[in-house]
Motif scaffolding. Structure first.
Motif, PDB file in Angstrom:
ATOM      1  N   ARG A 148       0.813  -1.218   0.000  1.00  0.00           N
ATOM      2  CA  ARG A 148       0.000   0.000   0.000  1.00  0.00           C
ATOM      3  C   ARG A 148       0.846   1.268   0.000  1.00  0.00           C
ATOM      4  O   ARG A 148       0.311   2.371   0.124  1.00  0.00           O
ATOM      5  CB  ARG A 148      -0.916  -0.003   1.221  1.00  0.00           C
ATOM      6  CG  ARG A 148      -1.917  -1.157   1.255  1.00  0.00           C
ATOM      7  CD  ARG A 148      -2.857  -1.025   2.428  1.00  0.00           C
ATOM      8  NE  ARG A 148      -3.636   0.212   2.369  1.00  0.00           N
ATOM      9  CZ  ARG A 148      -4.338   0.706   3.394  1.00  0.00           C
ATOM     10  NH1 ARG A 148      -4.343   0.050   4.545  1.00  0.00           N
ATOM     11  NH2 ARG A 148      -5.009   1.827   3.262  1.00  0.00           N
ATOM     12  N   SER A 149       2.167   1.110  -0.160  1.00  0.00           N
ATOM     13  CA  SER A 149       3.093   2.247  -0.175  1.00  0.00           C
ATOM     14  C   SER A 149       2.973   3.086   1.093  1.00  0.00           C
ATOM     15  O   SER A 149       3.038   4.321   1.049  1.00  0.00           O
ATOM     16  CB  SER A 149       2.871   3.115  -1.424  1.00  0.00           C
ATOM     17  OG  SER A 149       3.113   2.373  -2.600  1.00  0.00           O
ATOM     18  N   LEU A 150       2.806   2.421   2.238  1.00  0.00           N
ATOM     19  CA  LEU A 150       2.728   3.104   3.520  1.00  0.00           C
ATOM     20  C   LEU A 150       4.117   3.176   4.159  1.00  0.00           C
ATOM     21  O   LEU A 150       5.073   2.572   3.682  1.00  0.00           O
ATOM     22  CB  LEU A 150       1.732   2.402   4.435  1.00  0.00           C
ATOM     23  CG  LEU A 150       0.296   2.358   3.887  1.00  0.00           C
ATOM     24  CD1 LEU A 150      -0.624   1.622   4.839  1.00  0.00           C
ATOM     25  CD2 LEU A 150      -0.230   3.765   3.617  1.00  0.00           C
ATOM     26  N   GLU A 151       4.229   3.932   5.260  1.00  0.00           N
ATOM     27  CA  GLU A 151       5.548   4.300   5.762  1.00  0.00           C
ATOM     28  C   GLU A 151       6.340   3.142   6.351  1.00  0.00           C
ATOM     29  O   GLU A 151       7.565   3.147   6.324  1.00  0.00           O
ATOM     30  CB  GLU A 151       5.424   5.412   6.800  1.00  0.00           C
ATOM     31  CG  GLU A 151       6.778   6.039   7.096  1.00  0.00           C
ATOM     32  CD  GLU A 151       6.752   7.038   8.235  1.00  0.00           C
ATOM     33  OE1 GLU A 151       7.733   7.775   8.359  1.00  0.00           O
ATOM     34  OE2 GLU A 151       5.787   7.056   8.999  1.00  0.00           O
ATOM     35  N   GLY A 152       5.679   2.144   6.901  1.00  0.00           N
ATOM     36  CA  GLY A 152       6.407   1.040   7.494  1.00  0.00           C
ATOM     37  C   GLY A 152       5.674   0.485   8.694  1.00  0.00           C
ATOM     38  O   GLY A 152       4.451   0.592   8.798  1.00  0.00           O
ATOM     39  N   MET A 153       6.421  -0.104   9.606  1.00  0.00           N
ATOM     40  CA  MET A 153       5.789  -0.701  10.786  1.00  0.00           C
ATOM     41  C   MET A 153       6.631  -0.410  12.016  1.00  0.00           C
ATOM     42  O   MET A 153       7.801  -0.038  11.939  1.00  0.00           O
ATOM     43  CB  MET A 153       5.617  -2.212  10.613  1.00  0.00           C
ATOM     44  CG  MET A 153       6.886  -3.003  10.782  1.00  0.00           C
ATOM     45  SD  MET A 153       6.593  -4.780  10.918  1.00  0.00           S
ATOM     46  CE  MET A 153       8.174  -5.327  11.577  1.00  0.00           C
ATOM     47  N   VAL A 154       6.006  -0.609  13.179  1.00  0.00           N
ATOM     48  CA  VAL A 154       6.673  -0.481  14.466  1.00  0.00           C
ATOM     49  C   VAL A 154       6.459  -1.771  15.246  1.00  0.00           C
ATOM     50  O   VAL A 154       5.331  -2.263  15.345  1.00  0.00           O
ATOM     51  CB  VAL A 154       6.111   0.710  15.271  1.00  0.00           C
ATOM     52  CG1 VAL A 154       6.749   0.771  16.652  1.00  0.00           C
ATOM     53  CG2 VAL A 154       6.330   2.021  14.517  1.00  0.00           C
ATOM     54  N   GLY A 155       7.537  -2.324  15.788  1.00  0.00           N
ATOM     55  CA  GLY A 155       7.445  -3.489  16.668  1.00  0.00           C
ATOM     56  C   GLY A 155       7.684  -3.062  18.107  1.00  0.00           C
ATOM     57  O   GLY A 155       8.659  -2.344  18.386  1.00  0.00           O
ATOM     58  N   LYS A 180      11.416   0.525  14.772  1.00  0.00           N
ATOM     59  CA  LYS A 180      10.740   0.889  13.527  1.00  0.00           C
ATOM     60  C   LYS A 180      11.438   0.245  12.334  1.00  0.00           C
ATOM     61  O   LYS A 180      12.653   0.033  12.343  1.00  0.00           O
ATOM     62  CB  LYS A 180      10.717   2.409  13.346  1.00  0.00           C
ATOM     63  CG  LYS A 180      12.094   3.048  13.230  1.00  0.00           C
ATOM     64  CD  LYS A 180      11.989   4.564  13.137  1.00  0.00           C
ATOM     65  CE  LYS A 180      13.376   5.209  13.137  1.00  0.00           C
ATOM     66  NZ  LYS A 180      13.313   6.689  13.112  1.00  0.00           N
ATOM     67  N   VAL A 181      10.636  -0.074  11.333  1.00  0.00           N
ATOM     68  CA  VAL A 181      11.150  -0.560  10.054  1.00  0.00           C
ATOM     69  C   VAL A 181      10.516   0.315   8.985  1.00  0.00           C
ATOM     70  O   VAL A 181       9.299   0.298   8.790  1.00  0.00           O
ATOM     71  CB  VAL A 181      10.817  -2.043   9.803  1.00  0.00           C
ATOM     72  CG1 VAL A 181      11.476  -2.516   8.515  1.00  0.00           C
ATOM     73  CG2 VAL A 181      11.257  -2.905  10.978  1.00  0.00           C
ATOM     74  N   ILE A 182      11.327   1.124   8.296  1.00  0.00           N
ATOM     75  CA  ILE A 182      10.822   2.066   7.305  1.00  0.00           C
ATOM     76  C   ILE A 182      10.694   1.388   5.949  1.00  0.00           C
ATOM     77  O   ILE A 182      11.575   0.635   5.519  1.00  0.00           O
ATOM     78  CB  ILE A 182      11.756   3.287   7.185  1.00  0.00           C
ATOM     79  CG1 ILE A 182      11.882   3.994   8.536  1.00  0.00           C
ATOM     80  CG2 ILE A 182      11.250   4.258   6.117  1.00  0.00           C
ATOM     81  CD1 ILE A 182      10.585   4.548   9.061  1.00  0.00           C
ATOM     82  N   ASN A 183       9.607   1.652   5.267  1.00  0.00           N
ATOM     83  CA  ASN A 183       9.405   1.175   3.899  1.00  0.00           C
ATOM     84  C   ASN A 183      10.024   2.207   2.951  1.00  0.00           C
ATOM     85  O   ASN A 183       9.349   3.086   2.424  1.00  0.00           O
ATOM     86  CB  ASN A 183       7.910   1.021   3.620  1.00  0.00           C
ATOM     87  CG  ASN A 183       7.633   0.582   2.192  1.00  0.00           C
ATOM     88  OD1 ASN A 183       8.470  -0.045   1.537  1.00  0.00           O
ATOM     89  ND2 ASN A 183       6.453   0.921   1.686  1.00  0.00           N
ATOM     90  N   TRP A 184      11.331   2.097   2.756  1.00  0.00           N
ATOM     91  CA  TRP A 184      12.044   3.070   1.943  1.00  0.00           C
ATOM     92  C   TRP A 184      11.712   2.922   0.460  1.00  0.00           C
ATOM     93  O   TRP A 184      11.500   1.814  -0.033  1.00  0.00           O
ATOM     94  CB  TRP A 184      13.552   2.916   2.117  1.00  0.00           C
ATOM     95  CG  TRP A 184      14.085   3.207   3.477  1.00  0.00           C
ATOM     96  CD1 TRP A 184      14.485   2.300   4.417  1.00  0.00           C
ATOM     97  CD2 TRP A 184      14.302   4.499   4.060  1.00  0.00           C
ATOM     98  NE1 TRP A 184      14.931   2.950   5.545  1.00  0.00           N
ATOM     99  CE2 TRP A 184      14.830   4.289   5.356  1.00  0.00           C
ATOM    100  CE3 TRP A 184      14.099   5.808   3.613  1.00  0.00           C
ATOM    101  CZ2 TRP A 184      15.172   5.344   6.207  1.00  0.00           C
ATOM    102  CZ3 TRP A 184      14.427   6.859   4.458  1.00  0.00           C
ATOM    103  CH2 TRP A 184      14.961   6.617   5.739  1.00  0.00           C
ATOM    104  N   ALA A 195      24.555   8.731  -7.825  1.00  0.00           N
ATOM    105  CA  ALA A 195      24.410   8.066  -6.528  1.00  0.00           C
ATOM    106  C   ALA A 195      23.012   7.501  -6.389  1.00  0.00           C
ATOM    107  O   ALA A 195      22.069   7.954  -7.047  1.00  0.00           O
ATOM    108  CB  ALA A 195      24.692   9.052  -5.401  1.00  0.00           C
ATOM    109  N   ARG A 196      22.905   6.530  -5.527  1.00  0.00           N
ATOM    110  CA  ARG A 196      21.590   5.983  -5.164  1.00  0.00           C
ATOM    111  C   ARG A 196      21.229   6.478  -3.771  1.00  0.00           C
ATOM    112  O   ARG A 196      22.070   6.488  -2.876  1.00  0.00           O
ATOM    113  CB  ARG A 196      21.602   4.460  -5.202  1.00  0.00           C
ATOM    114  CG  ARG A 196      20.331   3.816  -4.636  1.00  0.00           C
ATOM    115  CD  ARG A 196      20.108   2.429  -5.177  1.00  0.00           C
ATOM    116  NE  ARG A 196      19.698   2.492  -6.573  1.00  0.00           N
ATOM    117  CZ  ARG A 196      19.197   1.464  -7.248  1.00  0.00           C
ATOM    118  NH1 ARG A 196      19.059   0.290  -6.665  1.00  0.00           N
ATOM    119  NH2 ARG A 196      18.855   1.587  -8.511  1.00  0.00           N
ATOM    120  N   VAL A 197      19.972   6.895  -3.621  1.00  0.00           N
ATOM    121  CA  VAL A 197      19.488   7.336  -2.316  1.00  0.00           C
ATOM    122  C   VAL A 197      18.240   6.541  -1.945  1.00  0.00           C
ATOM    123  O   VAL A 197      17.520   6.041  -2.822  1.00  0.00           O
ATOM    124  CB  VAL A 197      19.148   8.846  -2.312  1.00  0.00           C
ATOM    125  CG1 VAL A 197      20.395   9.673  -2.566  1.00  0.00           C
ATOM    126  CG2 VAL A 197      18.051   9.179  -3.317  1.00  0.00           C
TER     127      VAL A 197
END
Length: 287
Positions: free
Chosen positions: A165-172, A189-193, A264-266
């Motif tokens: 869903r292209s959301l920001e990520g999750m928190v455990g 936190k785990v970011i959906n980069w 560069a890759r970001v």
């Protein structure tokens, strides 16, 4: 009563562990909600008072005094996804007429994930799941309040849903964690980069910052896309400054500009509506 919030550490990758619960990470800004003696005050994580910015939150009371931790969000009515730029528009509004206008156009939701005090009692030493149980029993004042859902054990499955869903990520969060006003490995936190390849087209003269540009649409030229301030190691910086001098094309008070020859890759949170990289982090040179 302001309580400094508990902050997240970063996990290396999505994980599943029976000792944790997992929540969607809300792409808003942190808010501490305090209600004492019938008076509501709203604070950012840095103790800035933002009560007047959110009248739909601040003018509605719980039956009892309470201190809550959560995020301010503005949901896109078409997609149901939090729109961070709209959140910032609400936060930055100062004039009463502008706040009234935006309250109608961009209504906020206070998405609560923790309860720190209730009926005069400090709950921070209770384990997380006991605090969650108390939070679930609250009667919310209106539709501008919500409670973050969570799942048990299935962290990787939740993260896959966030990616889809292209959301920001999750928190455990550890189920037995107490609430501490500092960064803690009990909350991860785990970011959906997202990722993008950019040209480095300049650098700051003072503190570190590389100018990033991308290919302009329907053009062979590049256009500005933001400033990279994080992620580059001393080795990366040494490599960049070791080869960049022959590429310099000009400068001004703050920046030196160079030909778009270094790629560069970001990784980033997402693209802004203006086509800029949001929170870009350097990951590697492309050779």
């Amino acid at each position: 009563m302001f309580i400094s919030p508990m902050l997240l550490e970063t996990a290396a990758a999505p994980f599943s562990d029976s000792r944790y619960i997992y929540e969607p990470k809300v792409d808003g800004h942190r808010l501490i909600y305090t209600q004492e003696g019938g008076t509501v005050r709203l604070y950012t994580r840095h103790h800035n008072d933002c009560t007047r910015q959110y009248p739909e939150i601040a003018t509605n009371l719980f039956p009892h005094d309470v201190v809550l931790d959560g995020e301010i969000a503005v949901y896109d009515p078409q997609t149901g996804v939090v729109d961070f730029e709209s959140v910032m528009s609400r936060f930055q509004a100062r004039r009463p007429d502008k706040i009234t206008q935006l309250s109608a156009q961009l209504p906020v939701t206070f998405v609560v994930f923790d309860i720190l005090r209730y009926k005069g009692e400090d709950l921070r030493q209770l384990p997380l799941m006991q605090r969650k149980e108390i939070l679930a029993g609250l009667s919310l004042p209106n539709a501008h309040f919500g409670i973050v859902p969570y799942v048990e054990k299935a962290g990787e499955a939740l993260f896959t849903q966030m990616q889809a869903r292209s959301l920001e990520g999750m928190v455990g969060k550890r189920t037995d964690s107490t609430y501490v006003s500092r960064r803690s490995a009990a909350w991860l936190k785990v970011i959906n980069w997202s990722y993008a390849d950019v040209w480095l087209t300049g650098y700051r003269k003072a503190e570190f910052g590389w100018l990033a540009s991308v290919q302009a649409e329907n053009s062979a030229k590049v256009r500005p896309a933001g400033i990279i301030e994080h992620g580059a190691s001393p080795t990366h910086k040494k490599a960049f400054y070791g080869v960049v001098k022959p590429l310099i094309t000009g400068e001004d008070r703050d920046f030196v500009y160079v030909e778009p020859r270094i790629r560069a890759r970001v990784k980033m949170r997402n693209w802004t509506r203006a086509g800029m990289l949001r929170s870009p982090v350097f990951t590697e040179f492309i050779v």
